[in-house]
Design a protein around this motif. Structure first.
Motif, PDB file in Angstrom:
ATOM      1  N   ARG A  18      12.120   5.479  -6.669  1.00  0.00           N
ATOM      2  CA  ARG A  18      11.199   4.719  -5.822  1.00  0.00           C
ATOM      3  C   ARG A  18       9.857   4.452  -6.498  1.00  0.00           C
ATOM      4  O   ARG A  18       9.289   3.365  -6.328  1.00  0.00           O
ATOM      5  N   ASP A  19       9.343   5.416  -7.236  1.00  0.00           N
ATOM      6  CA  ASP A  19       8.049   5.209  -7.911  1.00  0.00           C
ATOM      7  C   ASP A  19       8.135   4.127  -8.981  1.00  0.00           C
ATOM      8  O   ASP A  19       7.116   3.515  -9.330  1.00  0.00           O
TER       9      ASP A  19
ATOM     10  N   LYS B 193       0.818  -1.211   0.000  1.00  0.00           N
ATOM     11  CA  LYS B 193       0.000   0.000   0.000  1.00  0.00           C
ATOM     12  C   LYS B 193       0.851   1.260   0.000  1.00  0.00           C
ATOM     13  O   LYS B 193       0.477   2.280  -0.564  1.00  0.00           O
ATOM     14  N   LYS B 194       1.994   1.178   0.669  1.00  0.00           N
ATOM     15  CA  LYS B 194       2.888   2.334   0.737  1.00  0.00           C
ATOM     16  C   LYS B 194       4.304   1.833   0.468  1.00  0.00           C
ATOM     17  O   LYS B 194       5.003   1.386   1.371  1.00  0.00           O
ATOM     18  N   VAL B 195       4.726   1.914  -0.787  1.00  0.00           N
ATOM     19  CA  VAL B 195       6.022   1.374  -1.184  1.00  0.00           C
ATOM     20  C   VAL B 195       7.153   2.074  -0.451  1.00  0.00           C
ATOM     21  O   VAL B 195       8.154   1.455  -0.080  1.00  0.00           O
ATOM     22  N   SER B 196       7.005   3.361  -0.189  1.00  0.00           N
ATOM     23  CA  SER B 196       8.078   4.127   0.448  1.00  0.00           C
ATOM     24  C   SER B 196       8.393   3.629   1.856  1.00  0.00           C
ATOM     25  O   SER B 196       9.467   3.895   2.392  1.00  0.00           O
ATOM     26  N   SER B 197       7.472   2.882   2.459  1.00  0.00           N
ATOM     27  CA  SER B 197       7.682   2.408   3.824  1.00  0.00           C
ATOM     28  C   SER B 197       8.297   1.014   3.875  1.00  0.00           C
ATOM     29  O   SER B 197       8.549   0.495   4.972  1.00  0.00           O
TER      30      SER B 197
END
Length: 511
Positions: free
Chosen positions: A272-273, A256-260
């Motif tokens: 990152r995207d 749900k939140k790739v950055s985490s």
């Protein structure tokens, strides 16, 4: 001007001519300067700028002006760096973004004025060929399919040792997919499946390794290392079984939140995207391909270009042994002695000795070549420092198990069979290699310890001794000229070697 002249001769033993390669890619613009066009060439400079040239190609057909300016600014700096490093041979390549953009030719004109040399715009076929050469640069006798994922395209090619077979270019670059789907990874699924289904020769890769090239896939490997608490952070040669790789890619793209995700803070923000899209492409490709494993490579089209410039005899060299030989000449007290160790230890694995494969023999010789690179360190820390140097060295032509075996063999050469503390780095590394490999590392380390106690690390001594099995004995025969080098410490070390081989030690002195 040679490297010796550029660096004042400090730490250099060659007169190689530096060679620079700039890759103007869809996501990044990178410059690497190599010490020369040789098999074990190391980068003396490496820098990238994430310009994002390909981020709007699919929707607009044009390179974004902001991205163009970032790329041109990078090229200005790279030209200055080439001048500082006295790089006379500078090659510049451009890939999918520039190739596909309507304003690509205009960008090339501007870029050539900035960099001062011609820029070669690679076709998809040429890009795949150079990616394959990059795999040949980084792996010995590569046999499998390679995929180079960039921001604009995915190049696939079938490699069998020195032969290049089928190749394809697919419009599956991460930036292109973000642009096409509005950054919705689920929308990219049918696009990926449709493109992969068009490659009718993918079944040729079934059961063979898949070599993954490109920054986005390397970022995935970093995340996997973090999730599994892998003790190394060396990318080249890192491998994941196919089913595990597929499940991990699904985990990443569905997050749900790739950055985490653990480890994502080590990935450049501008990349990152792209990571979930790279995970999707790899997942669907592996499902269709069914390879034996995924093997990550740091060698791509830049290293492929370097490989293509080498004469055939240089290409044919073993990349691992070439590196170790060069490292021994730079760091060991005597590279000649290191080569003598290769021959001297051959006797331990002949006749009634432990059996070894050709790969075992190759790794043993590599360990011998690297065995004295830590001699300048403090005696109390030579083992630890040598282990860290070897396990993190810029080795190619070797997998991670082989890399760790080399590091342990050199470690044991300094510390004996000491297992160390239960939580130390060497203990964590042992979890990756087999018990057989650990035993071999101890045997080789013990053999090198004994040899150094006799030769004092100098050439021309151990090659005049004879090492052989006689029944249940391991015998070292020392000629009269060197009998005074016999002593308690030599006998203790030779006894430790014999014990590892389940033999009785005997040192025979000529009279």
């Amino acid at each position: 001007m040679s490297l010796t002249q550029v660096f004042g001769g400090r730490g250099k033993t060659t007169d190689l001519e530096p060679l620079g390669v700039i890759d103007v890619g869809s996501n990044s613009v990178r410059m690497v300067v190599y010490e020369g066009a040789v098999r074990a060439a190391l980068p003396i400079f490496n820098e990238k700028v994430l310009a994002g040239l390909g981020k709007s190609i699919a929707s607009t057909g044009h390179l974004g002006e902001e991205s163009v300016e970032r790329a041109l600014e990078a090229l200005r700096r790279f030209r200055a760096i080439a001048r500082v490093l006295k790089v006379k041979n500078l090659r510049v390549l451009a890939t999918a973004a520039v190739r596909d953009a309507e304003d690509g030719p205009d960008f090339i004109q501007r870029a050539e004025r900035v960099i001062g040399v011609p820029i070669e715009v690679l076709s998809g076929a040429k890009e795949a060929e150079l990616a394959a050469y990059g795999i040949r640069m980084g792996f010995l006798n590569a046999d499998g399919l390679a995929g180079d994922l960039g921001g604009g395209s995915l190049e696939l090619i079938d490699i069998y040792k020195d032969r290049l077979n089928d190749a394809a270019t697919l419009p599956l670059g991460g930036l292109r997919l973000i642009d096409q789907t509005g950054n919705k990874v689920d929308r990219a699924l049918p696009l990926v499946d449709e493109a992969v289904a068009r490659v009718d020769w993918l079944l040729h890769g079934r059961g063979r390794p898949f070599y993954a090239v490109g920054g986005t896939w390397r970022a995935l490997a970093k995340l996997h290392m973090e999730q599994t608490n892998y003790p190394l952070r060396v990318m080249h040669g890192y491998s994941i079984p196919t089913r595990e790789a597929i499940e991990f890619c699904q985990f990443v793209r569905r997050a749900k939140k790739v950055s985490s995700l653990p480890g994502m803070d080590e990935v450049a923000r501008a990349r990152r995207d792209v990571v979930p899209f790279g995970a999707l492409v790899l997942e669907r490709l592996l499902e269709a391909l069914a390879p034996s494993e995924v093997v990550f490579s740091v060698c791509g089209i830049r290293e492929g270009l370097l490989f293509s410039l080498m004469p055939p005899h240089e290409q044919a060299k073993d990349p691992l042994l070439s590196f170790c030989d060069d490292y021994a000449r730079q760091r060991a007290r005597s590279s000649r002695h290191a080569h003598e160790l290769c021959t001297w230890t051959d006797a331990l694995f002949e006749g009634d000795g432990p059996k070894e494969t050709e790969e075992d023999r190759r790794l043993r010789h590599a360990a011998c070549l690297l065995s004295d690179i830590g001699w300048r360190a403090h005696p109390d820390y030579r083992g630890e420092q040598s282990l860290n140097v070897v396990v993190h060295a810029g080795l190619s032509g070797i997998d991670h198990a082989g890399r760790i075996f080399l590091a342990l063999a050199v470690y044991y050469r300094h510390v004996g069979s000491d297992e160390g503390k239960p939580d130390d780095f060497s203990t964590r590394l042992k979890l990756i290699v087999s018990k057989r490999a650990q035993k071999r590392a101890k045997i080789i380390g013990a053999a090198i310890r004994a040899a150094h106690m006799l030769s004092i690390g100098m050439p021309g001594i151990i090659d005049e001794t004879r090492l052989f099995y006689e029944g249940q004995k391991l015998v070292l025969s020392i000629p009269k000229a060197y009998t005074t080098l016999d002593g308690e410490r030599l006998r203790r070390r030779f006894g430790a070697l014999a014990e590892l081989l389940a033999r009785e030690p005997e040192i025979r002195l000529a009279v």
